[in-house]
Design an enzyme around this catalytic site. Structure first.
Site, PDB file in Angstrom:
ATOM      1  N   ASN A 163      -9.135  31.122  38.445  1.00 59.38           N
ATOM      2  CA  ASN A 163      -8.476  30.588  37.307  1.00 59.38           C
ATOM      3  C   ASN A 163      -9.055  31.278  36.142  1.00 59.38           C
ATOM      4  O   ASN A 163      -8.453  31.537  35.046  1.00 59.38           O
ATOM      5  CB  ASN A 163      -8.732  28.904  36.930  1.00 59.38           C
ATOM      6  CG  ASN A 163     -10.012  28.546  37.011  1.00 59.38           C
ATOM      7  OD1 ASN A 163     -10.984  29.076  37.929  1.00 59.38           O
ATOM      8  ND2 ASN A 163     -10.341  27.615  36.158  1.00 59.38           N
ATOM      9  N   GLU A 182     -20.486  24.409  39.925  1.00 63.73           N
ATOM     10  CA  GLU A 182     -19.696  24.118  39.094  1.00 63.73           C
ATOM     11  C   GLU A 182     -18.247  23.589  39.395  1.00 63.73           C
ATOM     12  O   GLU A 182     -17.455  24.235  39.980  1.00 63.73           O
ATOM     13  CB  GLU A 182     -19.471  25.012  37.945  1.00 63.73           C
ATOM     14  CG  GLU A 182     -19.041  24.688  36.531  1.00 63.73           C
ATOM     15  CD  GLU A 182     -17.581  24.879  36.241  1.00 63.73           C
ATOM     16  OE1 GLU A 182     -16.613  24.092  36.451  1.00 63.73           O
ATOM     17  OE2 GLU A 182     -17.396  26.030  35.769  1.00 63.73           O
TER      18      GLU A 182
END
Length: 483
Positions: free
Chosen positions: A151, A249
């Site tokens: 992304n 993350e």
């Protein structure tokens, strides 16, 4: 000549040959194949590890000031290849081209920032209460295995590479198989900047052929991963077998709390902009909207107006404001979540279906759900798409409790004019980052991190380099004391 198709980098040599079958890379705006990515396997991993050990010996001994000069040259190379990188990002994952150019700028800034940290990488000398002195010396942890998603296929690898290289570590990067050309160009930038062989290597292909071999290798001492919570759990469990350090993350499901004293039209316009940015494929994207009942209608009307104005289409067109989803699997997930929410009583105000595109592709219409019940799956499962779930509240304590009622804790947002309310929301929202009257949470100078199931460790800010350092304490006495 700069690469126009994906390659892998082992040592200082780019390769395209592999015994494994290649994987097609699909343009999400058209559904058509762009090219094949050569797939690395365990043999490639073994070769990369051998080069990494040699590269680490050289790079870890390089003074911090010299490492900083190389990092700044990497930033210069990224800036020089800005258009190539922007086009590759737009083509491989479907984001609007103008935003992709901004990602190149952000990636370059990461290397510039961490160059400064390399120059300030100092230890400490302390007096010992037992006599003599204590020397505390920062040392690089060693070989880093870095796994990045599709992304933000340039800025997220940069967040890993920059602090690792500044600390004196070497990195084996596996870019997403959906965005391999971006990883190739980033590797070319590192090589052109003068990094020694083996300091940054790029392994392309399916994660099942690469990740297990890297995780199992004793020589790899650190794993940095950005992606889903599900995969993060697996990598953490696998890393524990060889006691690796990890930075993760992971997923997010950000709440937004709108207080009755907020600037409602401004909040709605800004919320729509960030909700549908990158087609909602942002881990910190606002997903669950808790609107005070006195201002909910006003917010919803403005939000819908902004959503209806979105133009879907070719990411390279200057008229496009939202591109496709990155894969057809995401379309299936969004349709499931929307239909389930409607079945539970939510009202579909806009979208909710795949959007037709003149050239095909994986487009999903901007979607707004109203009066979404708390038991709907979309209130606990991250949609990772252009779907906004709106609901109302009357009591702030109740709204905060509902906002915190999820396993995720990456980002949270609130809109209010009251300073007292700002302090309360910041204190009580269980999230690694909180945006008050804004959505700008990614800063070079500040940590980017989550709590609960949204992650472990830090990226960004002065503390990020410590994720790649060990601290050695040496106690020195001028003479051997009497027994």
């Amino acid at each position: 000549m700069p690469a126009t198709t994906p390659h892998y980098l082992i040592g200082d040599t780019w390769g395209t040959a592999s015994e494994l079958p290649p994987m097609p890379v699909i343009n999400p705006a058209t559904g058509e194949a762009l090219y094949d990515v050569p797939c690395c396997g365990p043999d490639h991993v073994a070769r990369a590890l051998a080069h990494a050990e040699t590269g680490f010996a050289a790079w870890s001994a390089t003074p911090g000031w010299e490492r900083a000069r190389v990092l700044r040259r990497i930033a210069e190379e990224i800036t020089r290849r800005r258009e190539d990188l922007g086009r590759a990002i737009a083509t491989e994952m479907g984001r609007v081209h103008s935003m992709c150019l901004g990602e190149a700028d952000s990636a370059a800034e990461n290397f510039v920032w961490m160059a400064g940290e390399a120059e300030r990488l100092f230890g400490q000398t302390l007096p010992s209460r037992f006599g003599g002195q204590l020397n505390i010396t920062p040392e690089p942890v060693g070989i880093v295995a870095a796994f990045s998603p599709w992304n933000f296929p340039l800025s997220l690898p940069a967040r890993k590479l920059a602090p690792a290289l500044a600390a004196g570590c070497v990195v084996i990067l596996r870019p997403s198989e959906q965005t391999p050309l971006v990883g190739t160009i980033l590797g070319e930038c590192c090589q052109a900047a003068g990094l020694p062989a083996g300091v940054v290597q790029i392994l392309q292909g399916h994660p099942d052929h690469i990740s297990p071999a890297l995780i199992e290798a004793e020589a790899v001492r650190k794993v940095s991963f950005t992606g889903s919570t599900r995969v993060g759990r697996m990598l953490m469990a696998q890393s524990a077998r060889t006691v690796k350090r990890v930075s993760m993350e992971l997923g997010g499901h950000a709440p937004l709390i709108l207080c009755p004293d907020a600037d409602v039209p401004a909040a709605a316009k800004l919320a729509a902009k960030f909700k549908f940015m990158n087609s909602g494929q942002v881990c910190g994207s606002p997903s669950r909207f808790f609107l005070h009942e006195d201002v909910a209608e006003e917010f919803t009307d403005v939000f819908l107006t902004e959503a209806r104005a979105i133009r879907m289409g070719d990411p390279m067109s200057p008229e496009t404001t939202m591109g496709p989803m990155a894969s057809p699997a995401q379309l299936d997930k969004l349709e499931r979540l929307v239909s389930e929410a409607v079945a539970r009583g939510a009202t579909l105000r806009l979208g909710g279906t795949r959007a037709e595109a003149p050239n095909g592709g994986f487009f999903f219409a901007p979607t707004v759900l109203e009066d979404v019940p708390g038991e709907a799956a979309i209130m606990t499962e991250e949609p990772f798409g252009p779907v906004a779930s709106l609901t109302t509240y009357s009591d702030l304590t109740e709204a905060i409790a509902r906002a915190n009622n999820t396993d995720y804790g990456l980002a949270a947002y609130a809109f209010t004019r009251s300073e007292a309310m700002m302090r309360r929301l910041s204190a009580e929202l269980r999230s690694g980052m909180v945006g008050i009257n804004n959505f700008l949470l990614s800063h070079l100078e500040a940590p980017f991190s989550g709590v609960k199931h949204s992650g472990v460790g830090i990226e960004g800010g002065q503390m990020a380099i410590k994720e790649y350092l060990a601290y050695k304490t040496t106690h020195i006495m001028p003479e051997t004391p009497a027994a």
